[in-house]
Design a protein around this motif. Structure first.
Motif, PDB file in Angstrom:
ATOM      1  N   ALA A 194       0.841  -1.212   0.000  1.00  0.00           N
ATOM      2  CA  ALA A 194       0.000   0.000   0.000  1.00  0.00           C
ATOM      3  C   ALA A 194       0.868   1.251   0.000  1.00  0.00           C
ATOM      4  CB  ALA A 194      -0.931   0.001   1.202  1.00  0.00           C
TER       5      ALA A 194
ATOM      6  N   GLY B 246       0.251   3.713  -2.857  1.00  0.00           N
ATOM      7  CA  GLY B 246      -0.624   4.757  -2.327  1.00  0.00           C
ATOM      8  C   GLY B 246      -0.747   5.972  -3.228  1.00  0.00           C
TER       9      GLY B 246
ATOM     10  N   LEU C  87     -10.707   9.417   8.163  1.00  0.00           N
ATOM     11  CA  LEU C  87      -9.533   8.535   8.080  1.00  0.00           C
ATOM     12  C   LEU C  87      -8.269   9.310   7.706  1.00  0.00           C
ATOM     13  CD1 LEU C  87     -11.107   5.522   6.123  1.00  0.00           C
ATOM     14  CD2 LEU C  87     -10.726   5.674   8.603  1.00  0.00           C
TER      15      LEU C  87
ATOM     16  N   GLY D 232      -4.047   9.393   4.048  1.00  0.00           N
ATOM     17  CA  GLY D 232      -3.143   8.237   4.007  1.00  0.00           C
ATOM     18  C   GLY D 232      -3.842   6.905   3.787  1.00  0.00           C
TER      19      GLY D 232
ATOM     20  N   THR E 183      -5.399   0.369  -0.643  1.00  0.00           N
ATOM     21  CA  THR E 183      -6.104  -0.740   0.007  1.00  0.00           C
ATOM     22  C   THR E 183      -6.297  -1.909  -0.950  1.00  0.00           C
ATOM     23  OG1 THR E 183      -7.264   0.912   1.339  1.00  0.00           O
ATOM     24  CG2 THR E 183      -8.160  -1.328   1.351  1.00  0.00           C
TER      25      THR E 183
ATOM     26  N   MET F 273      -5.283  -4.754   6.071  1.00  0.00           N
ATOM     27  CA  MET F 273      -5.602  -3.406   5.585  1.00  0.00           C
ATOM     28  C   MET F 273      -6.676  -2.745   6.449  1.00  0.00           C
ATOM     29  SD  MET F 273      -4.030  -2.446   2.518  1.00  0.00           S
ATOM     30  CE  MET F 273      -2.972  -2.087   3.887  1.00  0.00           C
TER      31      MET F 273
ATOM     32  N   ILE G 119      -6.610   0.649   8.689  1.00  0.00           N
ATOM     33  CA  ILE G 119      -7.608   1.702   8.481  1.00  0.00           C
ATOM     34  C   ILE G 119      -8.302   2.031   9.811  1.00  0.00           C
ATOM     35  CG2 ILE G 119      -9.870   2.156   7.417  1.00  0.00           C
ATOM     36  CD1 ILE G 119      -8.787   0.572   4.931  1.00  0.00           C
TER      37      ILE G 119
ATOM     38  N   LYS H  49      -6.677   7.154  15.405  1.00  0.00           N
ATOM     39  CA  LYS H  49      -5.703   8.252  15.474  1.00  0.00           C
ATOM     40  C   LYS H  49      -6.374   9.605  15.231  1.00  0.00           C
ATOM     41  CE  LYS H  49      -1.680   5.947  13.436  1.00  0.00           C
ATOM     42  NZ  LYS H  49      -0.654   6.204  12.397  1.00  0.00           N
ATOM     43  N   ARG H  50      -7.235   9.672  14.222  1.00  0.00           N
ATOM     44  CA  ARG H  50      -7.893  10.947  13.916  1.00  0.00           C
ATOM     45  C   ARG H  50      -8.811  11.364  15.061  1.00  0.00           C
ATOM     46  NH1 ARG H  50      -5.084   9.571   9.841  1.00  0.00           N
ATOM     47  NH2 ARG H  50      -3.585   9.885  11.520  1.00  0.00           N
TER      48      ARG H  50
ATOM     49  N   ARG I 226      -2.485  12.969  10.082  1.00  0.00           N
ATOM     50  CA  ARG I 226      -1.930  11.929   9.211  1.00  0.00           C
ATOM     51  C   ARG I 226      -0.423  11.827   9.408  1.00  0.00           C
ATOM     52  NH1 ARG I 226      -1.262  12.100   2.657  1.00  0.00           N
ATOM     53  NH2 ARG I 226      -0.098  10.187   2.490  1.00  0.00           N
TER      54      ARG I 226
ATOM     55  N   LYS J 191       8.805   6.014   2.126  1.00  0.00           N
ATOM     56  CA  LYS J 191       7.846   6.298   3.186  1.00  0.00           C
ATOM     57  C   LYS J 191       8.208   7.631   3.840  1.00  0.00           C
ATOM     58  CE  LYS J 191       5.109   3.525   6.389  1.00  0.00           C
ATOM     59  NZ  LYS J 191       4.699   4.613   7.290  1.00  0.00           N
TER      60      LYS J 191
ATOM     61  N   GLU K 162       7.500   8.757   6.952  1.00  0.00           N
ATOM     62  CA  GLU K 162       7.933   8.663   8.343  1.00  0.00           C
ATOM     63  C   GLU K 162       8.447   7.249   8.590  1.00  0.00           C
ATOM     64  OE1 GLU K 162       4.500   8.944   7.827  1.00  0.00           O
ATOM     65  OE2 GLU K 162       4.412  11.127   7.629  1.00  0.00           O
TER      66      GLU K 162
ATOM     67  N   TRP L 269       7.702   5.109  10.698  1.00  0.00           N
ATOM     68  CA  TRP L 269       6.828   4.219  11.469  1.00  0.00           C
ATOM     69  C   TRP L 269       5.567   3.922  10.688  1.00  0.00           C
ATOM     70  CZ3 TRP L 269       8.593   8.852  13.745  1.00  0.00           C
ATOM     71  CH2 TRP L 269       7.788   9.966  13.503  1.00  0.00           C
TER      72      TRP L 269
HETATM   73  N1  CTP Z   1      -1.602   3.804   2.046  1.00  0.00           N
HETATM   74  C1  CTP Z   1      -2.727   3.839   1.230  1.00  0.00           C
HETATM   75  N2  CTP Z   1      -3.860   3.142   1.577  1.00  0.00           N
HETATM   76  C2  CTP Z   1      -3.887   2.420   2.715  1.00  0.00           C
HETATM   77  C3  CTP Z   1      -2.757   2.372   3.562  1.00  0.00           C
HETATM   78  C4  CTP Z   1      -1.622   3.088   3.199  1.00  0.00           C
HETATM   79  O1  CTP Z   1      -2.715   4.493   0.188  1.00  0.00           O
HETATM   80  N3  CTP Z   1      -5.014   1.725   3.018  1.00  0.00           N
HETATM   81  C5  CTP Z   1      -0.390   4.558   1.627  1.00  0.00           C
HETATM   82  C6  CTP Z   1      -0.567   6.083   1.795  1.00  0.00           C
HETATM   83  O2  CTP Z   1       0.156   6.716   0.756  1.00  0.00           O
HETATM   84  C7  CTP Z   1       0.081   6.332   3.152  1.00  0.00           C
HETATM   85  C8  CTP Z   1       1.253   5.359   3.121  1.00  0.00           C
HETATM   86  O3  CTP Z   1       0.742   4.208   2.433  1.00  0.00           O
HETATM   87  O4  CTP Z   1       0.487   7.666   3.334  1.00  0.00           O
HETATM   88  C9  CTP Z   1       1.781   4.992   4.494  1.00  0.00           C
HETATM   89  O5  CTP Z   1       0.804   4.262   5.228  1.00  0.00           O
HETATM   90  P1  CTP Z   1       0.492   4.611   6.731  1.00  0.00           P
HETATM   91  O6  CTP Z   1       1.751   4.849   7.495  1.00  0.00           O
HETATM   92  O7  CTP Z   1      -0.447   3.584   7.238  1.00  0.00           O
HETATM   93  O8  CTP Z   1      -0.354   5.984   6.595  1.00  0.00           O
HETATM   94  P2  CTP Z   1      -0.057   7.456   7.101  1.00  0.00           P
HETATM   95  O9  CTP Z   1       0.148   8.337   5.908  1.00  0.00           O
HETATM   96  O10 CTP Z   1       0.984   7.449   8.151  1.00  0.00           O
HETATM   97  O11 CTP Z   1      -1.452   7.888   7.741  1.00  0.00           O
HETATM   98  P3  CTP Z   1      -2.079   7.478   9.149  1.00  0.00           P
HETATM   99  O12 CTP Z   1      -1.616   8.499  10.129  1.00  0.00           O
HETATM  100  O13 CTP Z   1      -3.536   7.532   8.899  1.00  0.00           O
HETATM  101  O14 CTP Z   1      -1.603   6.096   9.471  1.00  0.00           O
END
Ligand code: CTP
Ligand code: MG
Ligand code: K
Length: 182
Positions: A25, A29, A46, A49, A55, A100, A104, A110-111, A117, A178, A180, A182
């Motif tokens: 993902a 993404g 959500l 992200g 997904t 997945m 989600i 988190k929100r 995000r 990525k 971040e 984490w």
């Molecule tokens: N991603 C996506 N669809 C998903 C899960 C992840 O498109 N169902 C992609 C997005 O580009 C996302 C990246 O994978 O930014 C990293 O995933 P994640 O760390 O889970 O998302 P975050 O951007 O950190 O957002 P959140 O704080 O909601 O976890």
């Protein structure tokens, strides 16, 4: 020692279709967010992200990996001297889609707790997809899940998954895929 190797190998093997979706993902993404930009109590439901494409691609990648593992379970297991399970279709779908959905669900939490995000939520970030994968596998393939996830294997999964998650996300961050680590 041989018993421990077999235990860890079996635990990681049965979780592989749940490990791959999140990473796929990240690579796939982009595009339309699942929540369509909508908010609840002033915060995104959500966030950007969680996308439809990420997904879908993540789920397909997890199921495809399970199909590939099924094809090699016999030879690889025999080579390593361990008994590696194969994945019935509904078990594969449960692990991949459940991973997945767990991720989600974590973004939803988190929100609601005011995290934007990308913000870290230690503990939740590392285990959200494990909980989702196991619950949906249990719902879709109950007999397989109960038989496959012994308490010993579950213990290994709970300990090893956060370590693997930190490692793979750190690498993804360092190579620039990525935002971040984490
Ligand atoms: N991603 C996506 N669809 C998903 C899960 C992840 O498109 N169902 C992609 C997005 O580009 C996302 C990246 O994978 O930014 C990293 O995933 P994640 O760390 O889970 O998302 P975050 O951007 O950190 O957002 P959140 O704080 O909601 O976890
Ligand atoms: Mg993140
Ligand atoms: K996440």
């Amino acid at each position: 020692m041989a018993g421990l190797v077999e235990l860890v190998a079996g635990a990681l093997w049965v979780m592989l279709p749940a490990y791959v979706p999140n990473n796929a993902a990240v690579l796939a993404g982009g595009g339309a967010p699942i929540d369509g930009g909508r908010t609840w109590d002033g915060r995104r439901i959500l966030g950007d992200g969680k996308t439809w494409r990420g997904t879908a691609v993540g789920t397909i990648a997890g199921v495809a990996l399970a199909v590939a593992l099924n094809a090699v379970a016999g030879p690889v297991g025999a080579g390593a001297g361990v008994d590696l399970p194969s994945f019935p279709p509904l078990a594969a779908l449960g692990l991949a889609l459940g991973a997945m959905l767990g991720d989600i669900g974590a973004s939803f939490i988190k929100r609601r707790s005011g995290r934007e995000r990308g913000a870290a939520f230690p503990g939740l970030d590392q285990l959200d997809f494990v909980v989702g994968a196991l619950l949906l596998a249990l719902a879709l393939a109950p007999a397989w899940t109960v038989e496959t996830f012994s308490l010993e294997r579950l213990a290994v999964v709970v300990v090893a998954t956060p370590l693997l998650h930190v490692l793979t996300n750190g690498i993804a961050y360092l190579i620039g895929v990525k935002n971040e680590p984490w």
